[in-house]
Design a protein around this motif. Structure first.
Motif, mmCIF file in Angstrom:
data_model
loop_
_atom_site.group_PDB
_atom_site.id
_atom_site.type_symbol
_atom_site.label_atom_id
_atom_site.label_comp_id
_atom_site.label_asym_id
_atom_site.label_seq_id
_atom_site.Cartn_x
_atom_site.Cartn_y
_atom_site.Cartn_z
ATOM 1 N N ALA A 163 0.830 -1.211 0.000
ATOM 2 C CA ALA A 163 0.000 0.000 0.000
ATOM 3 C C ALA A 163 0.862 1.258 0.000
ATOM 4 N N GLU A 164 1.939 1.223 0.757
ATOM 5 C CA GLU A 164 2.824 2.389 0.809
ATOM 6 C C GLU A 164 3.515 2.622 -0.533
ATOM 7 N N ALA A 165 3.871 1.540 -1.216
ATOM 8 C CA ALA A 165 4.578 1.659 -2.489
ATOM 9 C C ALA A 165 3.642 2.007 -3.648
ATOM 10 N N PRO A 167 0.571 4.189 -3.842
ATOM 11 C CA PRO A 167 -0.424 5.113 -3.288
ATOM 12 C C PRO A 167 -1.635 5.298 -4.192
ATOM 13 N N GLU A 168 -1.490 4.975 -5.466
ATOM 14 C CA GLU A 168 -2.623 5.127 -6.386
ATOM 15 C C GLU A 168 -3.635 3.994 -6.255
ATOM 16 N N ALA A 169 -3.241 2.907 -5.570
ATOM 17 C CA ALA A 169 -4.115 1.747 -5.390
ATOM 18 C C ALA A 169 -4.631 1.684 -3.961
ATOM 19 N N VAL A 170 -5.618 0.822 -3.745
ATOM 20 C CA VAL A 170 -6.100 0.515 -2.403
ATOM 21 C C VAL A 170 -5.812 -0.959 -2.149
ATOM 22 N N VAL A 171 -5.093 -1.244 -1.074
ATOM 23 C CA VAL A 171 -4.664 -2.610 -0.766
ATOM 24 C C VAL A 171 -5.493 -3.143 0.394
ATOM 25 N N HIS A 172 -6.054 -4.318 0.190
ATOM 26 C CA HIS A 172 -6.903 -4.956 1.196
ATOM 27 C C HIS A 172 -6.221 -6.237 1.670
ATOM 28 N N PHE A 173 -6.207 -6.452 2.973
ATOM 29 C CA PHE A 173 -5.667 -7.692 3.539
ATOM 30 C C PHE A 173 -6.789 -8.394 4.293
ATOM 31 N N THR A 174 -6.914 -9.703 4.083
ATOM 32 C CA THR A 174 -7.934 -10.473 4.782
ATOM 33 C C THR A 174 -7.286 -11.486 5.717
ATOM 34 N N ASP A 175 -7.828 -11.568 6.937
ATOM 35 C CA ASP A 175 -7.355 -12.561 7.906
ATOM 36 C C ASP A 175 -7.936 -13.942 7.644
ATOM 37 N N ARG A 186 -6.508 2.544 7.170
ATOM 38 C CA ARG A 186 -5.696 3.755 7.284
ATOM 39 C C ARG A 186 -5.141 4.074 5.900
ATOM 40 N N ASP A 187 -5.237 5.320 5.507
ATOM 41 C CA ASP A 187 -4.780 5.752 4.188
ATOM 42 C C ASP A 187 -5.363 4.838 3.105
ATOM 43 N N ASN A 188 -4.472 4.174 2.331
ATOM 44 C CA ASN A 188 -4.963 3.289 1.271
ATOM 45 C C ASN A 188 -4.804 1.811 1.637
ATOM 46 N N PHE A 189 -4.796 1.507 2.925
ATOM 47 C CA PHE A 189 -4.683 0.123 3.395
ATOM 48 C C PHE A 189 -5.927 -0.245 4.194
ATOM 49 N N ARG A 190 -6.517 -1.400 3.882
ATOM 50 C CA ARG A 190 -7.693 -1.897 4.582
ATOM 51 C C ARG A 190 -7.417 -3.315 5.074
ATOM 52 N N ARG A 191 -7.811 -3.587 6.311
ATOM 53 C CA ARG A 191 -7.683 -4.943 6.849
ATOM 54 C C ARG A 191 -9.072 -5.463 7.211
ATOM 55 N N HIS A 192 -9.403 -6.644 6.691
ATOM 56 C CA HIS A 192 -10.713 -7.239 6.886
ATOM 57 C C HIS A 192 -10.576 -8.581 7.604
ATOM 58 N N ALA A 193 -11.563 -8.914 8.392
ATOM 59 C CA ALA A 193 -11.569 -10.233 9.014
ATOM 60 C C ALA A 193 -11.747 -11.325 7.962
ATOM 61 N N TYR A 194 -12.579 -11.048 6.958
ATOM 62 C CA TYR A 194 -12.902 -12.094 5.983
ATOM 63 C C TYR A 194 -13.396 -11.437 4.699
ATOM 64 N N VAL A 195 -12.940 -11.965 3.569
ATOM 65 C CA VAL A 195 -13.398 -11.513 2.262
ATOM 66 C C VAL A 195 -13.893 -12.741 1.499
ATOM 67 N N PRO A 196 -15.190 -12.862 1.239
ATOM 68 C CA PRO A 196 -15.699 -14.020 0.486
ATOM 69 C C PRO A 196 -15.256 -13.959 -0.974
#
Length: 306
Positions: A163-165, A167-175, A186-196
């Motif tokens: 996400a830091e590298a 900035p034009e994208a949005v990065v999502h992380f799923t647990d 925060r900023d262009n980083f999103r953390r989700h519990a679950y992404v179907p």
């Protein structure tokens, strides 16, 4: 693959079939062997020599394991690791169902009992609403499955670095936890519990993953290219196939992910190749193939299947 099921069934005269989600690990008489770090085909005499030596190493290793545990394995019903024709004894001699795509695998000679029926995919249900993805920006999903808890923390850090590298994208992380409700942004980083996967994957421009069978075929079904960082087992061989098919890029270490993600987003050929395999995958019908096999080999009426 449940080897003891066949060992119990065979002496009782019961037919038994094998299914496997990782056809790449089945041994063959030609082509690159599995479990050696993810070998891709190599042309010429050197490639054939390399593959032959690798296959011999794998067979020697399996023989050594069998010898070390031969008393216990014989009690379980395994007289040898291989049959007289050279096929591996843990697979059915009648039917081996490959839950994958021939178009993704390397050309090689499969056992006579083997056939591809296509991947069988499942996504645990989710009560969460659809993700709110900002329009006009590429969205990248970073996922490392549900069975790798030890890798989640470092991969979440790697996702933040992507996400830091970018900035034009949005990065999502799923647990990968459908039972959890936590989320962070925060900023262009999103953390989700679950992404179907079945619902959300087609909305992403790129997926960064570990090379598991499920996420690999979910990406193909959604037509989304990948960046793959293998973690263990068959992941390395899947990564080799993804790179060879031109549907993704392979990373060797987490530090490479930001640069590879940027490169993958800019490479339209990856998406074109993925969509080509997406169309090929749509032609598979595992349920219909199973009904046909049941009707032909066991005598069940195909029309009576649910």
């Amino acid at each position: 693959v449940l080897p003891v099921a066949g060992a119990v069934a065979q002496p009782r005269g019961l037919p038994w079939w094998t299914s496997t989600v990782s056809p790449c690990v089945i041994e063959s008489r030609n082509g690159p062997p599995a479990y050696l770090g993810g070998w891709a085909p190599r042309a010429g005499a050197w490639g054939r020599a390399r593959d032959g030596a690798g296959r011999a190493f794998v067979r020697t290793f399996k023989h050594a394991v069998w010898i070390a545990h031969r008393r216990r394995l014989r009690r379980l019903g395994f007289a040898a690791p291989y049959r007289a024709n050279g096929d591996e004894a843990i697979y059915s001699p009648a039917v081996i169902l490959g839950l994958g795509m021939a178009e993704l695998e390397f050309p090689r000679t499969w056992p006579a009992a083997f056939r591809f029926i296509g991947p069988v995919l499942h996504t645990p249900p989710s009560v969460a609403p659809p993700l709110a993805l900002e329009p006009g920006r590429p969205h990248v999903l970073v996922t490392f499955g549900t069975q790798l808890p030890w890798i989640k923390a470092p991969m979440a850090a790697a996702a933040a670095a992507i996400a830091e590298a970018l900035p034009e994208a949005v990065v999502h992380f799923t647990d990968g936890r459908p039972d959890a409700r936590t989320a962070a942004a925060r900023d262009n980083f999103r953390r989700h519990a679950y992404v179907p996967y079945d619902r959300e994957l087609p909305r992403f421009a790129l997926v960064v993953h570990h090379g598991g069978t499920g996420i690999m075929y979910h990406c193909i079904r959604a037509g989304v290219p990948s960046v793959v960082l293998p973690a263990d087992y068959d992941h390395f061989d899947h990564a080799a196939r993804i790179a060879h098919a031109g549907i993704g890029l392979r990373a060797r270490r987490p530090a490479e992910l930001p640069a590879l993600a940027r490169r993958a987003l800019a490479d339209g050929r990856l998406r074109e190749n993925t969509r080509r395999l997406q169309h090929a995958l749509a032609a598979y019908d595992p349920g219909a193939t199973l009904r046909e096999l049941f009707a032909r080999r066991i005598g069940f009426a195909a029309s009576s299947a649910p």
